[in-house]
Design an enzyme around this catalytic site. Structure first.
Site, PDB file in Angstrom:
ATOM      1  N   ASP A   1      38.284 101.143 -26.209  1.00  0.00           N
ATOM      2  CA  ASP A   1      37.757 102.391 -25.662  1.00  0.00           C
ATOM      3  C   ASP A   1      38.540 103.592 -26.188  1.00  0.00           C
ATOM      4  O   ASP A   1      39.736 103.488 -26.490  1.00  0.00           O
ATOM      5  CB  ASP A   1      37.863 102.343 -24.126  1.00  0.00           C
ATOM      6  CG  ASP A   1      36.997 103.391 -23.456  1.00  0.00           C
ATOM      7  OD1 ASP A   1      36.089 103.937 -24.116  1.00  0.00           O
ATOM      8  OD2 ASP A   1      37.228 103.666 -22.263  1.00  0.00           O
TER       9      ASP A   1
ATOM     10  N   ASN B   1      25.518 100.639 -23.417  1.00  0.00           N
ATOM     11  CA  ASN B   1      25.722 101.666 -24.446  1.00  0.00           C
ATOM     12  C   ASN B   1      24.418 102.209 -25.026  1.00  0.00           C
ATOM     13  O   ASN B   1      24.420 103.243 -25.704  1.00  0.00           O
ATOM     14  CB  ASN B   1      26.593 101.128 -25.583  1.00  0.00           C
ATOM     15  CG  ASN B   1      28.053 101.013 -25.211  1.00  0.00           C
ATOM     16  OD1 ASN B   1      28.796 100.219 -25.798  1.00  0.00           O
ATOM     17  ND2 ASN B   1      28.503 101.783 -24.232  1.00  0.00           N
TER      18      ASN B   1
END
Length: 245
Positions: free
Chosen positions: A23, A71
């Site tokens: 991330d 996502n």
């Protein structure tokens, strides 16, 4: 590094299987006044360094979270850019991964992925199928809940077809239907960028994993940082619900 024991009582010195939630790519790029995709490209380059570091750190299995089922909610431009990046990464790195003894697997639901990407994924898995130095698993269009739902559906189909006795189903049965059925459970899960959540990643498999949530953004995640976290793991007392006497 301190010695630890796995759930079978076998002594080991560090995590055999490390899973990483990579991330912070977008924030890394934003901090530099660049578009988010610039950060994703930087993050892809970081993957190579971490894969190469695994053998010296005793890590046999590395699983990375590349693209989640959630996502798809990102902008169309970013999603398209990520899909292009995945195709370029596989094409560019395939030969090196083969030569370096890395076996590559993909987990996740491939239905929503485009045919060209799926073909590249299949070809890379086949190309590296005999490698055993490092097992790199890439979670692409992956979600832990989605994986369990798909596994449960397949299990139910086997019960309905008479291939599986429902009375025999226990906690050892479902893992055989998961995407990760050929992999050991992760010993250590790392999340970069300062977020302290698991984001639907390897929910079943990580029941007894150790976790590290660190502030480092993924493009800044170096081999040195990785080695430090491996060292931290070795100092932990893993009892798997038991009490040492």
């Amino acid at each position: 590094m301190a010695k630890t024991s796995d759930s079978s009582g076998t002594e080991q010195r560090g995590p055999r299987h490390v899973a990483i939630i990579m991330d912070g790519n977008g924030r890394w790029a934003t901090q530099r006044g660049r578009p988010r995709l610039f950060g994703h490209h930087a993050g892809a380059k970081r993957v190579r360094e971490i894969v190469e570091a695994c053998p010296d750190l005793g890590v046999k299995y590395l699983t990375i979270f590349a693209f989640s089922t959630e996502n798809w909610k990102r902008t169309q431009v970013e999603v398209a850019g990520l899909m292009s990046l995945f195709r370029r990464y596989i094409t560019k790195e395939a030969r090196a991964l083969k030569e370096e003894g890395v076996r590559v697997r993909f987990i996740g639901d491939r239905v929503k992925l485009d045919a060209k990407l799926i073909k590249l994924m299949d070809d890379l898995e086949e190309l590296t199928s005999e490698n055993d130095r490092v097992h790199l698993t890439i979670a692409l269009n992956y979600g832990g809940r989605d994986e369990v739902a798909r596994a449960t559906k397949r299990l139910a189909q086997d019960v309905a077809a008479g291939r599986l006795d429902p009375e025999s189903v226990d906690e050892e049965t479902l893992p055989r239907y998961l995407d990760t059925f050929v992999l050991p459970d992760p010993d250590l899960v790392i999340r970069t960028s300062g977020e302290a959540r698991i984001s639907n990643f390897l929910l079943w498999q990580s029941a007894y994993a150790e976790y590290e949530f660190i502030d480092t953004l993924w493009p800044d995640f170096t081999e040195k940082v990785f080695a430090g976290l491996i060292g931290n793991y070795g100092a932990r007392d893993r009892r798997f619900g038991g009490v040492k006497t």
